[in-house]
Design a protein around this motif. Structure first.
Motif, mmCIF file in Angstrom:
data_model
loop_
_atom_site.group_PDB
_atom_site.id
_atom_site.type_symbol
_atom_site.label_atom_id
_atom_site.label_comp_id
_atom_site.label_asym_id
_atom_site.label_seq_id
_atom_site.Cartn_x
_atom_site.Cartn_y
_atom_site.Cartn_z
ATOM 1 N N ARG A 86 0.838 -1.197 0.000
ATOM 2 C CA ARG A 86 0.000 0.000 0.000
ATOM 3 C C ARG A 86 0.878 1.253 0.000
ATOM 4 N NH1 ARG A 86 -5.462 -0.403 3.267
ATOM 5 N NH2 ARG A 86 -5.586 -1.974 1.640
ATOM 6 N N PRO A 112 1.158 -8.272 2.499
ATOM 7 C CA PRO A 112 0.817 -9.002 3.724
ATOM 8 C C PRO A 112 0.197 -10.357 3.401
ATOM 9 C CG PRO A 112 -0.757 -7.220 3.334
ATOM 10 C CD PRO A 112 0.328 -7.065 2.313
ATOM 11 N N LEU A 171 2.650 -16.408 -2.571
ATOM 12 C CA LEU A 171 1.631 -15.866 -3.465
ATOM 13 C C LEU A 171 1.971 -16.231 -4.905
ATOM 14 C CD1 LEU A 171 -0.566 -13.995 -2.336
ATOM 15 C CD2 LEU A 171 0.744 -12.068 -3.141
ATOM 16 N N MET A 194 -1.039 -13.188 -9.109
ATOM 17 C CA MET A 194 -1.807 -12.624 -8.002
ATOM 18 C C MET A 194 -1.055 -11.457 -7.363
ATOM 19 S SD MET A 194 -4.689 -14.198 -7.735
ATOM 20 C CE MET A 194 -5.582 -15.772 -7.800
ATOM 21 N N GLN A 219 -1.434 -8.583 -9.494
ATOM 22 C CA GLN A 219 -2.800 -8.073 -9.355
ATOM 23 C C GLN A 219 -2.948 -7.183 -8.127
ATOM 24 O OE1 GLN A 219 -6.022 -8.856 -11.344
ATOM 25 N NE2 GLN A 219 -5.949 -6.862 -10.338
ATOM 26 N N VAL A 220 -2.425 -7.631 -7.008
ATOM 27 C CA VAL A 220 -2.555 -6.857 -5.768
ATOM 28 C C VAL A 220 -1.852 -5.501 -5.907
ATOM 29 C CG1 VAL A 220 -1.833 -6.752 -3.352
ATOM 30 C CG2 VAL A 220 -2.918 -8.828 -4.236
ATOM 31 N N TYR A 251 -3.803 -3.334 -8.335
ATOM 32 C CA TYR A 251 -5.022 -2.874 -7.673
ATOM 33 C C TYR A 251 -4.732 -1.694 -6.752
ATOM 34 C CZ TYR A 251 -8.078 -2.525 -3.657
ATOM 35 O OH TYR A 251 -8.829 -2.025 -2.636
ATOM 36 N N ALA A 277 -5.669 -18.111 -3.003
ATOM 37 C CA ALA A 277 -5.675 -16.690 -2.643
ATOM 38 C C ALA A 277 -6.194 -16.506 -1.216
ATOM 39 C CB ALA A 277 -6.538 -15.901 -3.624
ATOM 40 N N VAL A 318 -14.143 -1.999 -2.532
ATOM 41 C CA VAL A 318 -13.678 -3.215 -1.867
ATOM 42 C C VAL A 318 -12.900 -2.855 -0.600
ATOM 43 C CG1 VAL A 318 -11.572 -3.406 -3.277
ATOM 44 C CG2 VAL A 318 -12.537 -5.455 -2.230
ATOM 45 N N ARG A 319 -12.271 -1.690 -0.576
ATOM 46 C CA ARG A 319 -11.541 -1.281 0.627
ATOM 47 C C ARG A 319 -12.520 -1.021 1.775
ATOM 48 N NH1 ARG A 319 -6.309 2.263 -0.289
ATOM 49 N NH2 ARG A 319 -5.905 0.272 -1.299
ATOM 50 N N ILE A 338 -14.778 -3.335 -7.245
ATOM 51 C CA ILE A 338 -13.321 -3.293 -7.317
ATOM 52 C C ILE A 338 -12.963 -2.297 -8.410
ATOM 53 C CG2 ILE A 338 -11.250 -4.652 -7.847
ATOM 54 C CD1 ILE A 338 -12.707 -7.116 -6.752
ATOM 55 N N GLY A 380 -10.613 -15.484 -9.859
ATOM 56 C CA GLY A 380 -9.600 -15.718 -8.831
ATOM 57 C C GLY A 380 -8.923 -14.419 -8.408
ATOM 58 N N MET A 381 -8.695 -13.540 -9.387
ATOM 59 C CA MET A 381 -8.054 -12.256 -9.100
ATOM 60 C C MET A 381 -8.956 -11.394 -8.215
ATOM 61 S SD MET A 381 -5.058 -12.157 -10.496
ATOM 62 C CE MET A 381 -4.024 -12.568 -11.925
ATOM 63 N N GLN A 438 -8.702 -12.598 -4.843
ATOM 64 C CA GLN A 438 -7.398 -12.201 -4.303
ATOM 65 C C GLN A 438 -7.413 -10.767 -3.787
ATOM 66 O OE1 GLN A 438 -3.977 -14.029 -4.277
ATOM 67 N NE2 GLN A 438 -4.293 -12.550 -2.648
ATOM 68 N N VAL A 439 -7.988 -9.867 -4.562
ATOM 69 C CA VAL A 439 -8.010 -8.455 -4.170
ATOM 70 C C VAL A 439 -8.817 -8.277 -2.880
ATOM 71 C CG1 VAL A 439 -8.913 -6.176 -4.808
ATOM 72 C CG2 VAL A 439 -7.587 -7.510 -6.470
ATOM 73 N N TYR A 498 -6.926 -9.828 0.000
ATOM 74 C CA TYR A 498 -5.793 -8.952 0.332
ATOM 75 C C TYR A 498 -6.244 -7.773 1.181
ATOM 76 C CZ TYR A 498 -3.076 -4.745 -0.265
ATOM 77 O OH TYR A 498 -2.451 -3.559 -0.027
ATOM 78 N N GLU A 499 -7.359 -7.146 0.805
ATOM 79 C CA GLU A 499 -7.834 -5.991 1.572
ATOM 80 C C GLU A 499 -8.139 -6.390 3.014
ATOM 81 O OE1 GLU A 499 -8.088 -2.910 1.777
ATOM 82 O OE2 GLU A 499 -7.659 -2.184 -0.213
ATOM 83 N N ARG A 554 -6.768 -8.827 4.693
ATOM 84 C CA ARG A 554 -5.500 -9.073 5.370
ATOM 85 C C ARG A 554 -4.772 -7.759 5.694
ATOM 86 N NH1 ARG A 554 -3.513 -13.491 7.911
ATOM 87 N NH2 ARG A 554 -1.499 -12.844 8.701
#
Lengths: 238, 238
Positions: free
Chosen positions: A92, A133, A141, A145, A148-149, A152, B22, B91-92, B132, B144-145, B148-149, B152-153, B155
């Protein structure tokens, strides 16, 4: 000025395609491949599903140095822990820095090979290590992916307001910083401070120190000027 | 109380496996599949690469209603625009709400079929629509992506601040830093890089650079060692 994604020694072409699709979904366009194992490849095209233009325009280079030579900020992703700790930011914060630096020049986000991640030598080319994270129990990972993160985060932050950059001069390009480290190493060998038989991470420690300082163009010129003066003085005395 | 991922009528079993991996990377464990087209399937197992336990424990249901019956918050992801605008969050923000609500009860994040996303009937089961951010020109995210996003958020917000760069050694004392700058200045005068009649803020610029790097004890010792070696080398040559 742009933010590029650099994939180093990717083994599975499907991951190149997945990365291209992830980039295009998030509005990134510049893909650079350092020594890909197979490219072009039908698996890459299949997984790109519509992002073929990124694959067609991808630049292939023989070294990471070539891939990032014109960049003012180079950040490497890594899941591995390192022999000596490297300046590290969350993905981030990395996105925030990338967006800010991209107003000054080109920025690279570097992803290592699937199996082992970036080598220490490639990590040396990066000013910052980016960490995504994950659960420490299951932290590996997939490459696509990870791209992608990161992509994003860049997209999500693009509209947010960013702090102004405070330096007087543009940040130094990676090639100028490499030149400085090469000259510094040569001098340290010449004066006997660096023992080639027992280097003890000396150059890596110095890289880490200067990476934290993030020299701008003027500053890297001063540092290179100092090394030139010392070298000239040595020659005059020999 | 947990946050579960619900995949509705997934067509490609590989996407189920990618979603499981993911999830596990980000510490999520509860996967629910509503009418998957093929499951179990070798493609799912292959793409899960180590997250097989999530597949083994996945619950399969005949309807979305069954999948989310015990949830206090149900959020659906969608790329499509809807006939009637639905209450919608990024998504956040969705991750923030999910983490908060999961202290009260179970939470579901729902992902529709690859081709068309959630039907309006399934969307009716969701209190919020999650979006997203993507490039509107190329907005179709791989399933899948998307998982993942979102994972990830969750986490990233769970472990908000990653440990900052931790130095191995204590910070250098001011006296050691002063000593370094004094020795550096002496050397720059000796080799003719610093002109005492026209210093042009050189030493101040160098101080600022090293101040940003904030050297620790080991590092200032290295820097002082370099200056000593150069000075010794000069003496040996004179």
């Amino acid at each position: 000025m742009s933010i590029r994604i650099v994939l180093v020694e990717t083994s599975h072409p499907g991951n190149i395609g997945a990365a291209a699709r992830a980039m295009k979904n998030m509005g990134l366009t510049e893909l650079v491949l350092v020594n890909p194992r197979y490219f072009p490849h039908p698996d890459a095209t299949a997984r790109a599903s519509g992002a073929d233009d990124l694959l067609d325009n991808a630049r292939v280079t023989a070294s990471l140095a070539d891939a990032v030579a014109d960049c003012v900020l180079v950040m490497g992703t890594s899941g591995r822990s390192r022999a000596i700790p490297w300046p590290s930011v969350s993905v981030r914060d990395a996105a925030t820095r990338a967006l800010s630096a991209s107003r000054q020049g080109n920025v690279a986000l570097v992803f290592g090979p699937e199996k082992n991640g970036l080598s220490n030598e490639d990590l040396d080319r990066c000013q910052l290590l980016v960490s995504i994270p994950t659960d420490p129990e299951f932290s590996s990972l997939n490459l696509g992916m990870a791209v992608q993160v990161a992509a994003y985060e860049l997209r999500a932050q693009q509209s947010e307001s960013l702090p102004a950059f405070e330096s007087e001069a543009p940040p130094a390009a990676a090639a100028a910083i490499e030149h400085f480290h090469a000259e510094l190493e040569a001098l340290l060998l010449d004066v006997g401070f660096l023992d080639p038989d027992n280097p003890r991470h000396l150059m890596r420690r110095l890289r880490r120190l200067f990476a934290r300082a993030a020299p701008d163009e003027n500053e890297i010129n001063i540092l290179n000027g100092i090394l030139n003066s010392v070298a000239r003085d040595r020659r005059a005395r020999s």
